[in-house]
Scaffold this active site. Sequence first.
Site, PDB file in Angstrom:
ATOM      1  N   ARG A 136      34.797  41.133  42.898  1.00  0.00           N
ATOM      2  CA  ARG A 136      33.811  40.430  42.084  1.00  0.00           C
ATOM      3  C   ARG A 136      34.431  39.970  40.764  1.00  0.00           C
ATOM      4  O   ARG A 136      34.094  38.905  40.263  1.00  0.00           O
ATOM      5  CB  ARG A 136      32.599  41.321  41.805  1.00  0.00           C
ATOM      6  CG  ARG A 136      31.765  41.701  43.032  1.00  0.00           C
ATOM      7  CD  ARG A 136      31.322  40.532  43.856  1.00  0.00           C
ATOM      8  NE  ARG A 136      30.582  40.956  45.050  1.00  0.00           N
ATOM      9  CZ  ARG A 136      31.152  41.238  46.232  1.00  0.00           C
ATOM     10  NH1 ARG A 136      32.459  41.175  46.394  1.00  0.00           N
ATOM     11  NH2 ARG A 136      30.402  41.579  47.264  1.00  0.00           N
TER      12      ARG A 136
ATOM     13  N   GLU B  73      36.459  37.016  41.481  1.00  0.00           N
ATOM     14  CA  GLU B  73      35.543  35.891  41.684  1.00  0.00           C
ATOM     15  C   GLU B  73      35.083  35.312  40.347  1.00  0.00           C
ATOM     16  O   GLU B  73      34.947  34.092  40.202  1.00  0.00           O
ATOM     17  CB  GLU B  73      34.346  36.396  42.491  1.00  0.00           C
ATOM     18  CG  GLU B  73      33.376  35.311  42.904  1.00  0.00           C
ATOM     19  CD  GLU B  73      32.293  35.889  43.804  1.00  0.00           C
ATOM     20  OE1 GLU B  73      32.622  36.417  44.884  1.00  0.00           O
ATOM     21  OE2 GLU B  73      31.113  35.835  43.430  1.00  0.00           O
TER      22      GLU B  73
ATOM     23  N   SER C  32      44.350  37.303  24.040  1.00  0.00           N
ATOM     24  CA  SER C  32      45.403  38.251  24.424  1.00  0.00           C
ATOM     25  C   SER C  32      44.904  39.305  25.403  1.00  0.00           C
ATOM     26  O   SER C  32      43.781  39.803  25.279  1.00  0.00           O
ATOM     27  CB  SER C  32      45.951  38.952  23.177  1.00  0.00           C
ATOM     28  OG  SER C  32      46.981  39.836  23.536  1.00  0.00           O
TER      29      SER C  32
END
Lengths: 149, 149, 149, 149, 149, 149, 149, 149, 149, 149
Positions: free
Chosen positions: H90, H93, H116
């Site tokens: 997830r 994704e 960063s």
Amino acid sequence: MIADRTDVTKMILAAKVERKLTWASVAKAVNLSKEWTTAGCLGQMTFSKEQAETIGKLFGLPDEAVAWLQIAPYRGSLPSAIPTDPLIYRWYEIVSVYGTTIKELISEEFGDGIMSAIDFSMNIEREPDLKGDRVRVVLSGKFLPYNSY
Amino acid sequence: MIADRTDVTKMILAAKVERKLTWASVAKAVNLSKEWTTAGCLGQMTFSKEQAETIGKLFGLPDEAVAWLQIAPYRGSLPSAIPTDPLIYRWYEIVSVYGTTIKELISEEFGDGIMSAIDFSMNIEREPDLKGDRVRVVLSGKFLPYNSY
Amino acid sequence: MIADRTDVTKMILAAKVERKLTWASVAKAVNLSKEWTTAGCLGQMTFSKEQAETIGKLFGLPDEAVAWLQIAPYRGSLPSAIPTDPLIYRWYEIVSVYGTTIKELISEEFGDGIMSAIDFSMNIEREPDLKGDRVRVVLSGKFLPYNSY
Amino acid sequence: MIADRTDVTKMILAAKVERKLTWASVAKAVNLSKEWTTAGCLGQMTFSKEQAETIGKLFGLPDEAVAWLQIAPYRGSLPSAIPTDPLIYRWYEIVSVYGTTIKELISEEFGDGIMSAIDFSMNIEREPDLKGDRVRVVLSGKFLPYNSY
Amino acid sequence: MIADRTDVTKMILAAKVERKLTWASVAKAVNLSKEWTTAGCLGQMTFSKEQAETIGKLFGLPDEAVAWLQIAPYRGSLPSAIPTDPLIYRWYEIVSVYGTTIKELISEEFGDGIMSAIDFSMNIEREPDLKGDRVRVVLSGKFLPYNSY
Amino acid sequence: MIADRTDVTKMILAAKVERKLTWASVAKAVNLSKEWTTAGCLGQMTFSKEQAETIGKLFGLPDEAVAWLQIAPYRGSLPSAIPTDPLIYRWYEIVSVYGTTIKELISEEFGDGIMSAIDFSMNIEREPDLKGDRVRVVLSGKFLPYNSY
Amino acid sequence: MIADRTDVTKMILAAKVERKLTWASVAKAVNLSKEWTTAGCLGQMTFSKEQAETIGKLFGLPDEAVAWLQIAPYRGSLPSAIPTDPLIYRWYEIVSVYGTTIKELISEEFGDGIMSAIDFSMNIEREPDLKGDRVRVVLSGKFLPYNSY
Amino acid sequence: MIADRTDVTKMILAAKVERKLTWASVAKAVNLSKEWTTAGCLGQMTFSKEQAETIGKLFGLPDEAVAWLQIAPYRGSLPSAIPTDPLIYRWYEIVSVYGTTIKELISEEFGDGIMSAIDFSMNIEREPDLKGDRVRVVLSGKFLPYNSY
Amino acid sequence: MIADRTDVTKMILAAKVERKLTWASVAKAVNLSKEWTTAGCLGQMTFSKEQAETIGKLFGLPDEAVAWLQIAPYRGSLPSAIPTDPLIYRWYEIVSVYGTTIKELISEEFGDGIMSAIDFSMNIEREPDLKGDRVRVVLSGKFLPYNSY
Amino acid sequence: MIADRTDVTKMILAAKVERKLTWASVAKAVNLSKEWTTAGCLGQMTFSKEQAETIGKLFGLPDEAVAWLQIAPYRGSLPSAIPTDPLIYRWYEIVSVYGTTIKELISEEFGDGIMSAIDFSMNIEREPDLKGDRVRVVLSGKFLPYNSY
């Protein structure tokens, strides 16, 4: 238990380090070119019974390993599809840069077909040169034409 | 607009079909080996101004294309990392099967280093053979040693 | 401008749809097997001048395309290394499942070597069967032995 | 502990080398084709209890291995998606070069569908030929049509 | 020139947006399930002549496109081997997480074999649920056993 | 030392072969569906303490393994991104061929969102059929809409 | 013809450059967060009719594009599986370095399950800091438990 | 012999299962956040001597392992470039779907540069919600501008 | 049995942790740069007999390992084609972002050719800076021109 | 319509060939280093309004292109993850061969952290050498430590 030819290759490489053998001397012992002999020891060719026994003695291999040397191996000597070792990568690079050139010139000379990698031999030697010695490699492969049917 | 050298290669290949040129004749026109000349026409080498103009005339290229022929190209002639064309794949196979062998034998003869793919030449020719003619390829690359520092 | 053989293949496929041709009839027109002829039309084989002209007439191709049909193509007919089309994938699956079996049995019968994919022919036909007709494919490839040197 | 079928395959291969068995003799012992039997021994098919026990005796396998031979294996016999072994690669090449041809011809003869790789058999044999013997392979797979619903 | 089925799929998708059609209404027009009809419109199934003409009228396709709809397409609807779209990825995830489970349970119930993806149908529907409606999908594929030979 | 859940899965599979257990009987013992139970035993689900102890007894697992069964595993049951096993590949093929269809139809019925693979259940059963029994699989996943914010 | 949502995204990006719009102002115009609005304009979310028309006016899109904005897109915004752009790669790196950490801590707090990427929101803002301002991102996703069945 | 940090991570995970420790308690013992501490235990961060000794006592690690904990590890916690575990996927994704959005919004607010992943912190906590609790993650990374030179 | 150089690298790394050696001190002992010495210890360079023996004593290596240090290794130090470790990835990123720039500028200054990675040296040092110290790396590689032939 | 920065890069490269500009002269015109300027022209950096207008005049770019030059680009200049061009590949090879060495030495000197590729500069120059001139490249990147939190 030796599970596959890879195990035999590892044994040979370890024994070569320990016994300080050279590939040239191994080739002489089996009376073949150093190219074919080395490829065989590295798991890419099949030895005859007699050759395998000679190899076995030179490297101190067990009988089981000598039997494996006489069986057609699953070929392919590199750990990745694109080799990371610079020496071997240069050859991959030659295929990448000159690949289409080789195809064009073989086609122009012979017609449509391929250069065999089976009915094939290779010779690697030193080419003395004042600006620095060169590696000279001669590849010879039978031309196999595509025929219609 | 010609966006990159690939566009010029496509023009050359299309013109070659149309004009029925041979690589050998193109090489003769620029007075270089057929191997280097073909690689150059296929987008892998950089031509001098004079050579590029000759190539331009032979293939009927626009000025813009002639200018591109004089610029260092992004090399690599194949559409995939592992070539699908059988003729070119056979070369990939040679690297795969003989890669570690080549490394071992160059190391044994020269010590640790590589065979250059830049200070390099290639010669492809027909090797007559009663059992079927062969493709004979000679590769010559300068040996470059790894040195400590 | 036709940039490569792929463009010719697209022309042939589009014309085939439009003109409602069958591969069998095309094969008959050039007097070759339907397998080789189809492979040629799909960009995998090289036609002779006469064959190419026949193909050109059947599909209504421009002269430039007819010229391309006579040139050794960059082979490989699939858009990805592992085919997504179920019919073609089943063949990939046969290689994956039976690959080592095929190797073992050819080695047992012939010794170490390969079955040529160049000196090769294929025949696809219907095999009537009460439980549902079958596709029967005969592949014939010359055995090429690895020899030592 | 035997963790999966792969371990059994390794045992069989090692025992085959040691006991100098042939696939043909193993097939005869279980009364099946050499193709199916070899595939089974290489971890791609499921043996019946009786067959597994016969295999177990021939190769000297422990009971646990005999049990594993009777369980549906996770199929796929190759170490990489594109095989590196030349013999097996030639088959991959046939799929790559002839893939779209096979699809076109099966579709032309049977309509839209596939050739089954499950309801499938294979026969590999020597085809004597004056110009060099050939490997002849017959594949037979049930045609399965796509139907609308 | 329409080069392949993909071009037809793009035409259909663009027309669907413009004409505000629903897949359900298209399915009704050809008198088939919405699952099969949608798959066909998206380039995965072959329509009969009559169905193709109906589709052609609904989406306003040229004759050439209607002809392409009747030809077995190169299947595979996704732009990458691992789908990036979350809805489709969830299905890939089900295969990844439950893949070995599905294999074990089919083997336990049916023996060694597969569930066909050709002799196959799918039904997608809404499953009302107080905690939030659910997508209910029924897949039905013929069991095909591996048989020895 | 058990390094991860994969080790426990191997123990379970080996014990299942040895003890000739069925997944259905294991499921009954923990009073859950055979689908979820099998997935759990294959390392894809987390068992409660009581369930894990029951599983431990059935398969004869050490305490350490029983503890691992109660911890959220790193999911994914397949050895490669594209499965090589034909049974599991057919499911991958369904995703590949029907992926965009599933997306279109769920979107048409529910709007933009996904079918959950977490709030999800699966049922696999035999569907008797005169032309050959079928595998019938019902998948049920909660619809989760994309909402704007 | 607009073939897919990607074409609309390109139109929006080109218009944004030309019209010097900011994402913040676009978000204000549709009265939604800048995160969701930007994702929608970049082809990852579905707009309502009214929102799409507003977007259409701001960017000067044709009606066809406005229609596409209202259709569930095939999601995934990156040209390669591992992003090459440094800003986006840093996020991939966070997943790579902290992935197992995130899993462990969510499991410890919530039990076995996932953090939804659908029932999800994101907020990106500037966090003033004397040593250099920071990017502060808040992600909120519903916890979805795995349940047995 | 401990060959690399991975071996230490495996020891820690096995000990955590056996000793039923929580990450929160480990974090408290070294007086750091649970996020950083867990990442360190999972082989992604470097501990000080004192911290490493505390960790060593909690998990019962040998001195050699305690030494490894103080050495900069080769980072990257996942077994494949695209994670298969649903919870971690997830996050992948989110990068895939929102990647270009994140880039656009950071650029709009800060100009060209990155967030960063080194001067970075993460906080994971439970966000109570009547419709189901949520996982709330706060990421904070210093903005680093690209400067010209 | 030591199977390859990788085994020696693991021994060296484990011994370095245990004996608390620094690369700088190892380099001093063999009287070479810290860059080359470290690369050699990590399996990327070949040591002379004398150097190897010194290394062997420092790390307490067996004779077999000392022999391996004198043999040309298969180079490539990373576990994946795209490195996951952030420090090493930054270098990959420099190649990705600046790759075409480096090519353009070397071509502009030297003409068509490459910067050697064999006749090459590297120096890594601290560059004090009030805004935070910097890593300063100097790479020096011989220019190798492409010549026509 | 210019769809993305890549289109602008193509325009610049084509114009550079046509107008015979050098990167050094372009850099002088915008008063920046040749390294940064070239990277910017090749689509990897963001120009200020003034710089972009100067670049626009030099290369004869349309206003739309000048606007794109001022927008943060999606970085990454190479067509494949492993570069095929020999000059650029040598840099990939340096990362592959020296990657772990660089990590070890930066860690030994600075502690755990990275060398920034953002707060970074590069300088490429000719290093005269009697045995053949060398390419000397100086890279300077800020050290960024990992800190605990």
